[in-house]
Design an enzyme around this catalytic site. Structure first.
Site, PDB file in Angstrom:
ATOM      1  CE  LYS A  23      -1.727   1.862   3.918  1.00  0.00           C
ATOM      2  NZ  LYS A  23      -1.477   3.316   3.878  1.00  0.00           N
ATOM      3  CG  ASN A  24       2.490   2.678   3.557  1.00  0.00           C
ATOM      4  OD1 ASN A  24       1.308   2.968   3.376  1.00  0.00           O
ATOM      5  ND2 ASN A  24       3.013   2.507   4.751  1.00  0.00           N
ATOM      6  NE  ARG A  95      -0.756  13.348   7.501  1.00  0.00           N
ATOM      7  CZ  ARG A  95       0.455  13.650   7.085  1.00  0.00           C
ATOM      8  NH1 ARG A  95       1.091  12.832   6.286  1.00  0.00           N
ATOM      9  NH2 ARG A  95       1.035  14.757   7.478  1.00  0.00           N
ATOM     10  CG  ASP A 119      -3.349  10.860  10.980  1.00  0.00           C
ATOM     11  OD1 ASP A 119      -3.298   9.884  11.735  1.00  0.00           O
ATOM     12  OD2 ASP A 119      -3.192  10.802   9.758  1.00  0.00           O
ATOM     13  CG  ASP A 308       2.733   1.494   9.360  1.00  0.00           C
ATOM     14  OD1 ASP A 308       2.512   2.443  10.123  1.00  0.00           O
ATOM     15  OD2 ASP A 308       2.818   1.628   8.122  1.00  0.00           O
TER      16      ASP A 308
HETATM   17  C1  UD1 Z   1       4.538   6.750   6.015  1.00  0.00           C
HETATM   18  C2  UD1 Z   1       3.555   5.595   5.908  1.00  0.00           C
HETATM   19  C3  UD1 Z   1       3.080   5.171   7.282  1.00  0.00           C
HETATM   20  C4  UD1 Z   1       4.278   4.858   8.167  1.00  0.00           C
HETATM   21  C5  UD1 Z   1       5.245   6.036   8.183  1.00  0.00           C
HETATM   22  C6  UD1 Z   1       6.515   5.743   8.960  1.00  0.00           C
HETATM   23  C7  UD1 Z   1       2.460   5.955   3.792  1.00  0.00           C
HETATM   24  C8  UD1 Z   1       1.202   6.245   3.085  1.00  0.00           C
HETATM   25  N1  UD1 Z   1       2.415   6.019   5.128  1.00  0.00           N
HETATM   26  O1  UD1 Z   1       3.829   7.856   6.579  1.00  0.00           O
HETATM   27  O2  UD1 Z   1       2.254   4.021   7.147  1.00  0.00           O
HETATM   28  O3  UD1 Z   1       3.798   4.635   9.479  1.00  0.00           O
HETATM   29  O4  UD1 Z   1       5.622   6.369   6.840  1.00  0.00           O
HETATM   30  O5  UD1 Z   1       7.132   4.598   8.491  1.00  0.00           O
HETATM   31  O6  UD1 Z   1       3.476   5.645   3.203  1.00  0.00           O
HETATM   32  N2  UD1 Z   1       6.920  14.588  10.212  1.00  0.00           N
HETATM   33  C9  UD1 Z   1       7.026  15.927  10.489  1.00  0.00           C
HETATM   34  N3  UD1 Z   1       7.149  16.793   9.440  1.00  0.00           N
HETATM   35  C10 UD1 Z   1       7.155  16.399   8.133  1.00  0.00           C
HETATM   36  C11 UD1 Z   1       7.028  15.017   7.864  1.00  0.00           C
HETATM   37  C12 UD1 Z   1       6.914  14.143   8.928  1.00  0.00           C
HETATM   38  O7  UD1 Z   1       7.019  16.347  11.657  1.00  0.00           O
HETATM   39  O8  UD1 Z   1       7.283  17.242   7.232  1.00  0.00           O
HETATM   40  C13 UD1 Z   1       6.802  13.640  11.354  1.00  0.00           C
HETATM   41  C14 UD1 Z   1       5.442  12.982  11.425  1.00  0.00           C
HETATM   42  O9  UD1 Z   1       4.537  13.775  12.169  1.00  0.00           O
HETATM   43  C15 UD1 Z   1       5.765  11.676  12.116  1.00  0.00           C
HETATM   44  C16 UD1 Z   1       7.175  11.348  11.619  1.00  0.00           C
HETATM   45  O10 UD1 Z   1       7.707  12.557  11.136  1.00  0.00           O
HETATM   46  O11 UD1 Z   1       5.813  11.847  13.509  1.00  0.00           O
HETATM   47  C17 UD1 Z   1       7.192  10.273  10.538  1.00  0.00           C
HETATM   48  O12 UD1 Z   1       6.490  10.708   9.412  1.00  0.00           O
HETATM   49  P1  UD1 Z   1       6.783  10.158   7.939  1.00  0.00           P
HETATM   50  O13 UD1 Z   1       7.996   9.293   7.957  1.00  0.00           O
HETATM   51  O14 UD1 Z   1       6.762  11.335   7.018  1.00  0.00           O
HETATM   52  O15 UD1 Z   1       5.532   9.234   7.676  1.00  0.00           O
HETATM   53  P2  UD1 Z   1       4.460   9.318   6.519  1.00  0.00           P
HETATM   54  O16 UD1 Z   1       5.130   9.527   5.208  1.00  0.00           O
HETATM   55  O17 UD1 Z   1       3.372  10.268   6.934  1.00  0.00           O
END
Ligand code: UD1
Length: 424
Positions: A23-24, A95, A119, A308
């Site tokens: 999915k991701n 998202r 979220d 996850d």
């Molecule tokens: C993706 C996955 C999700 C997985 C996560 C971590 C998808 C659709 N989702 O989510 O299932 O749990 O990776 O492996 O692929 N953050 C910030 N600022 C930013 C970006 C992120 O503060 O600009 C923080 C987020 O709030 C979170 C952490 O960084 O606490 C991790 O986020 P990120 O690695 O970006 O996860 P996603 O891409 O949202």
């Protein structure tokens, strides 16, 4: 009225379970298709609701999208001129819609993507997505609930260090950089297998990328990309889910279509919990012990233990011998489901980003509510280790990320069924 999943426990899995494409990864592969005019084909596409949402989003951007469930392919016909707005109703539902931001900025030099808002598993900011694109010459501001990006001159290559190896930010910056002028170096980049998959698809489209799977990803911009055929990497979180189903219920599962190399840390923890784990080419066999031993786990960016799969460790410790400390380092608020697990009799003590979980021999069935994809799947598995009937509500979340979740567990002998809303 919504469908619900009903579990009659205790019940175990004994059989073969399949792993779909990730999915991701697939959602971002679909977004990456926007970078090239013409027809891109993505294979090994999972039959999950999030793919339907992403297909709708791409249609609204002007693409023709043919999703063939039987063939497991999505064909995306990308026009020369794209619309550039991702609407709130879709971003709110999923998202991962934010991953069209980088491709739209690169292709259209302008993009309007609704802000996802709150979220269930944490704040999930976008500051690194923004700062990275700004360093490349884009101007970003928030207007009427939308993140509005424009590129006054050209998107330029730059050296950028992420504060944290964010999956989404690494992907957006890597995609935008493919069509930028010059070279972009993303330091402290995320190393997840899904990032490598997206990078490989981009390379197949003609992008010049080095360092995939390392903390430094270098992208040399090119003038244009071309369409491609690409097969989605296996879903390591689904494979992990099936492995935990065996571990928690004392069953045995043969997992097909998996990539065991992407689960090294997870499999080590399962062994520590007393499971027998055998790996082969695209295949995994996991046998759970009569009663697992509690394990200590800290979630971390890849190759650490994936956030996850954290809910499944909590479920495992809830029926294990002893106590285990689970530490959540990725999403600060990913504990919503522990209150539901307590309704099944689990012993969970939360303290900030730590959960101390003390096992009981058997949980006790109750109605519970899933608030996100993984929590839903973990509650079903916990229900399998509970005496009596467990009803899991919020099934829509499970459908977003798992293909034939209930059917697969039932075919492997578990007493799990889906009750259709309004049905008998
Ligand atoms: C993706 C996955 C999700 C997985 C996560 C971590 C998808 C659709 N989702 O989510 O299932 O749990 O990776 O492996 O692929 N953050 C910030 N600022 C930013 C970006 C992120 O503060 O600009 C923080 C987020 O709030 C979170 C952490 O960084 O606490 C991790 O986020 P990120 O690695 O970006 O996860 P996603 O891409 O949202």
């Amino acid at each position: 009225m919504e469908d619900k999943i009903v579990v009659h426990g205790p019940t175990a899995v004994h059989g073969t379970l399949r792993v779909s494409g990730a999915k991701n990864s697939v959602l971002k592969l679909m977004a990456a298709a926007l970078l090239a005019e013409g027809e891109t084909t993505i294979g090994n596409v999972p039959e999950i609701h999030d793919v339907v949402i992403m297909a709708e989003l791409l249609r609204r951007l002007g693409c023709g999208v043919a999703y063939d469930r039987a063939e497991r392919t999505v064909r995306i016909d990308v026009p020369a001129r794209l619309h550039h707005q991702a609407d709130y109703d879709l971003v709110r539902a999923m998202r991962a819609s934010i991953s069209v931001l980088g491709p739209l900025v690169a292709r259209c030099r302008t993009a309007e993507v609704a802000l996802p808002g709150g979220d269930a598993i944490g704040a999930r900011g976008l500051d690194m997505h923004r700062a990275g694109l700004e360093a490349m010459g884009a101007v970003l501001q928030i207007e009427h609930g939308y993140l509005v990006a424009s590129v006054p001159e050209a998107l330029r290559g730059t050296a950028f260090r992420l504060d944290y190896p964010s999956v989404g930010a690494t992907e957006n910056l890597m995609m935008a950089a493919t069509l930028a002028e010059g070279t972009t170096v993303v330091d402290n980049a995320a190393r997840e297998p899904e990032i490598v998959d997206i990078g490989r698809m981009l390379q197949g489209m003609g992008a010049r990328i080095e360092g995939l799977g390392t903390s430094t990803v270098t992208v040399h911009g090119v003038a244009a990309l071309h369409p491609v055929e690409h097969r989605t990497v296996p879903d390591r979180i689904v494979a992990g889910t099936w492995a935990f189903a065996a571990a928690v219920t004392g069953g045995t599962v043969e997992i097909l279509g998996a990539e065991p190399d992407h689960l090294t840390v997870v499999l080590d923890k399962l062994r520590a919990a007393g499971c027998r784990v055998d790996t082969g080419d695209g295949r995994l066999v996991v046998t759970g012990p009569e009663r697992p031993r509690a394990v200590n786990v800290s979630t971390l960016p890849y190759p650490g233990f994936p956030t996850d799969l954290q809910p499944f460790v909590v479920a495992l410790n809830a029926v294990a011998e002893g106590s285990g400390m689970v530490t959540e380092n990725v999403f600060e608020a990913r504990w919503g489901f522990t209150a539901e697990l307590e309704r099944l009799g689990a012993g969970v003590r939360l303290d900030g980003h730590h959960a101390l979980v003390t096992g009981v021999p058997l949980l006790s069935g109750a109605p519970v509510e899933a608030k996100d994809i993984r929590a839903g799947a973990a509650l079903v598995i916990a229900g399998m280790a509970a005496e009596g009937e467990t009803e899991v509500h919020g099934v829509g979340h499970v459908d977003r990320g798992y293909e034939h979740f209930v059917e697969q567990l039932a075919a492997a002998g578990a007493a799990v069924e889906r009750r259709i809303a309004g049905g008998a």
